[in-house]
Design a protein around this motif. Structure first.
Motif, PDB file in Angstrom:
ATOM      1  N   LEU A 183       0.826  -1.202   0.000  1.00 43.50           N
ATOM      2  CA  LEU A 183       0.000   0.000   0.000  1.00 43.50           C
ATOM      3  C   LEU A 183       0.858   1.249   0.000  1.00 43.50           C
ATOM      4  O   LEU A 183       2.067   1.206   0.254  1.00 43.50           O
ATOM      5  CB  LEU A 183      -0.920   0.016   1.224  1.00 43.50           C
ATOM      6  CG  LEU A 183      -0.247   0.187   2.598  1.00 43.50           C
ATOM      7  CD1 LEU A 183      -1.139   1.002   3.529  1.00 43.50           C
ATOM      8  CD2 LEU A 183       0.036  -1.174   3.213  1.00 43.50           C
ATOM      9  N   GLU A 184       0.193   2.360  -0.283  1.00 45.23           N
ATOM     10  CA  GLU A 184       0.793   3.692  -0.213  1.00 45.23           C
ATOM     11  C   GLU A 184       0.071   4.457   0.889  1.00 45.23           C
ATOM     12  O   GLU A 184      -1.171   4.509   0.912  1.00 45.23           O
ATOM     13  CB  GLU A 184       0.617   4.406  -1.553  1.00 45.23           C
ATOM     14  CG  GLU A 184       1.465   5.640  -1.730  1.00 45.23           C
ATOM     15  CD  GLU A 184       2.850   5.325  -2.297  1.00 45.23           C
ATOM     16  OE1 GLU A 184       3.689   6.234  -2.263  1.00 45.23           O
ATOM     17  OE2 GLU A 184       3.078   4.190  -2.751  1.00 45.23           O
ATOM     18  N   ILE A 185       0.840   5.029   1.823  1.00 49.09           N
ATOM     19  CA  ILE A 185       0.265   5.891   2.861  1.00 49.09           C
ATOM     20  C   ILE A 185       0.480   7.332   2.435  1.00 49.09           C
ATOM     21  O   ILE A 185       1.616   7.771   2.253  1.00 49.09           O
ATOM     22  CB  ILE A 185       0.943   5.649   4.223  1.00 49.09           C
ATOM     23  CG1 ILE A 185       0.768   4.200   4.676  1.00 49.09           C
ATOM     24  CG2 ILE A 185       0.360   6.601   5.274  1.00 49.09           C
ATOM     25  CD1 ILE A 185       1.538   3.862   5.956  1.00 49.09           C
ATOM     26  N   THR A 186      -0.609   8.084   2.262  1.00 48.75           N
ATOM     27  CA  THR A 186      -0.512   9.493   1.899  1.00 48.75           C
ATOM     28  C   THR A 186      -0.884  10.343   3.107  1.00 48.75           C
ATOM     29  O   THR A 186      -1.927  10.130   3.731  1.00 48.75           O
ATOM     30  CB  THR A 186      -1.445   9.831   0.730  1.00 48.75           C
ATOM     31  OG1 THR A 186      -1.166   8.955  -0.368  1.00 48.75           O
ATOM     32  CG2 THR A 186      -1.256  11.270   0.275  1.00 48.75           C
ATOM     33  N   TYR A 187      -0.001  11.282   3.451  1.00 44.53           N
ATOM     34  CA  TYR A 187      -0.224  12.170   4.596  1.00 44.53           C
ATOM     35  C   TYR A 187       0.216  13.568   4.169  1.00 44.53           C
ATOM     36  O   TYR A 187       1.361  13.804   3.809  1.00 44.53           O
ATOM     37  CB  TYR A 187       0.561  11.691   5.824  1.00 44.53           C
ATOM     38  CG  TYR A 187       2.034  11.465   5.581  1.00 44.53           C
ATOM     39  CD1 TYR A 187       2.985  12.390   6.005  1.00 44.53           C
ATOM     40  CD2 TYR A 187       2.480  10.346   4.875  1.00 44.53           C
ATOM     41  CE1 TYR A 187       4.342  12.196   5.749  1.00 44.53           C
ATOM     42  CE2 TYR A 187       3.832  10.144   4.623  1.00 44.53           C
ATOM     43  CZ  TYR A 187       4.750  11.068   5.066  1.00 44.53           C
ATOM     44  OH  TYR A 187       6.089  10.883   4.806  1.00 44.53           O
ATOM     45  N   GLY A 188      -0.726  14.502   4.124  1.00 42.90           N
ATOM     46  CA  GLY A 188      -0.411  15.840   3.620  1.00 42.90           C
ATOM     47  C   GLY A 188       0.043  15.758   2.172  1.00 42.90           C
ATOM     48  O   GLY A 188      -0.619  15.151   1.327  1.00 42.90           O
ATOM     49  N   GLU A 189       1.204  16.355   1.894  1.00 46.31           N
ATOM     50  CA  GLU A 189       1.744  16.347   0.529  1.00 46.31           C
ATOM     51  C   GLU A 189       2.673  15.161   0.275  1.00 46.31           C
ATOM     52  O   GLU A 189       3.196  15.011  -0.822  1.00 46.31           O
ATOM     53  CB  GLU A 189       2.541  17.646   0.288  1.00 46.31           C
ATOM     54  CG  GLU A 189       1.750  18.932   0.481  1.00 46.31           C
ATOM     55  CD  GLU A 189       0.659  19.073  -0.565  1.00 46.31           C
ATOM     56  OE1 GLU A 189       0.941  18.844  -1.762  1.00 46.31           O
ATOM     57  OE2 GLU A 189      -0.488  19.400  -0.176  1.00 46.31           O
TER      58      GLU A 189
END
Length: 325
Positions: A283-289
């Motif tokens: 998976l990819e964790i996206t947080y802010g930019e």
């Protein structure tokens, strides 16, 4: 610079009962150990404190980070209760042979005897060979005297509960409950930060020098919960793309999340760090930019100050989500 999701260098443990699945299934293929039995993913245990492997904090250990970031990293309440000691030990365990039968003392007994925390834990089975079993609890009501008599006769196995397991089996092991991991089982273990273990019985095995392995009979007697339960396995239901609770106790909450589309996470009301253990897929964790890729067999610590995340699977993915509530 602000905090971000942290990966750590796994601490691998060579065990007489260890196998090859940490390498072949969970991609710990950098291991030089012939029998890698345990991968300590995130640890605050003295002498085995995890070291960050990603980002600008790489090379710093977990204790140092808590000292600097305090509640921003672990949560204000967690920091208030535990200080710079990280309260959980997160592991993957590969049992190529049956482990010794053990029990762990509770907080009160551990404090009194070892000036340590007790050990309440849980297991989630990732893979199990056909016919694999765990030992969890007793199979009948038993007294301390009856237990000691069985131990003396070499018939302890007669009174222990054998639990057949498969992928997805889950067991909560409160301090005091006798237990052992059986042969052919790969599992995730979440536990209090404690390395206090009383070995009750070891199937008459010997160490490399041919000596019987040490038993802790007298210490164990007062730590054991002799009560019997009809059912020890945790039952739960899952719903795709939604977290489902496995275990909630004062020491940790563990959820399972199986997902095949992006999932938004909002931790604004949670005053705790969050840990993800990736059991399947990636998976990819996206947080802010920013974003971070997480592969099968990796674990990630989400600092308490990060409230909003998006988890995007690259294929069908399964993770454990762990925090203190």
């Amino acid at each position: 610079m602000s905090l971000y999701p942290l990966k750590f260098t796994p601490i691998l443990k060579d065990k007489i009962w260890g196998g090859s699945k940490l390498k072949t299934v969970l991609n710990k293929d950098f291991s030089p150990l012939p029998n890698a039995g345990e991968s300590w993913e995130i640890s605050g245990v003295e002498g085995d404190i995890s070291v960050v492997s990603n980002g600008f904090l790489a090379g710093n250990d977990l204790e140092e980070l808590i000292e600097i970031y305090m509640g921003d990293l672990v949560g204000d309440k967690v920091y208030e209760n535990f200080g710079i000691e990280f309260p959980l030990l997160i592991k993957f365990i590969d049992a190529n042979d049956v482990l010794s039968i053990q029990v762990h003392p509770d907080d009160e007994l551990s404090k009194e005897r070892h000036n340590a925390y007790g050990k309440t834990e849980m297991w989630y089975v990732i893979e199990a060979d056909k016919g694999s079993e765990l030992i969890v609890g007793f199979n009948q009501d038993i007294s301390k005297e009856e237990y000691l008599a069985k131990l003396e006769e070499g018939k302890l196995e007669d009174i222990l509960n054998n639990a057949p397991v498969k992928e997805g089996s889950c067991f909560f092991i409160p301090a005091g409950r006798v237990h052992a991991i059986g042969k052919g089982i790969l599992l995730a273990e979440i536990q209090q930060t404690s390395d206090v273990t009383y070995r009750m019985y070891d199937f008459n095995r010997t160490d490399d020098a041919g000596n019987p392995r040490e038993l802790h009979t007298e210490l164990a007697v007062d730590a054991i919960d002799y009560s019997y339960e009809k059912k020890y396995e945790t039952t739960y239901e899952t719903e795709i793309n939604k977290a489902s609770e496995l275990v909630r106790c004062p020491y940790f909450t563990t959820n399972i999340l199986e997902f095949d589309q992006p999932v938004e996470k909002d931790y604004l009301e949670l005053d705790s760090f969050v840990i993800y253990m990736c059991l399947e897929g990636d998976l990819e964790i996206t947080y802010g930019e920013d974003s971070l890729s997480v592969a099968k067999g990796e674990s990630v610590l989400i600092p308490a100050i990060i409230n909003n995340l998006t988890l995007t699977p690259k294929s069908k993915t399964k993770i454990l989500e762990i925090y203190i509530k």
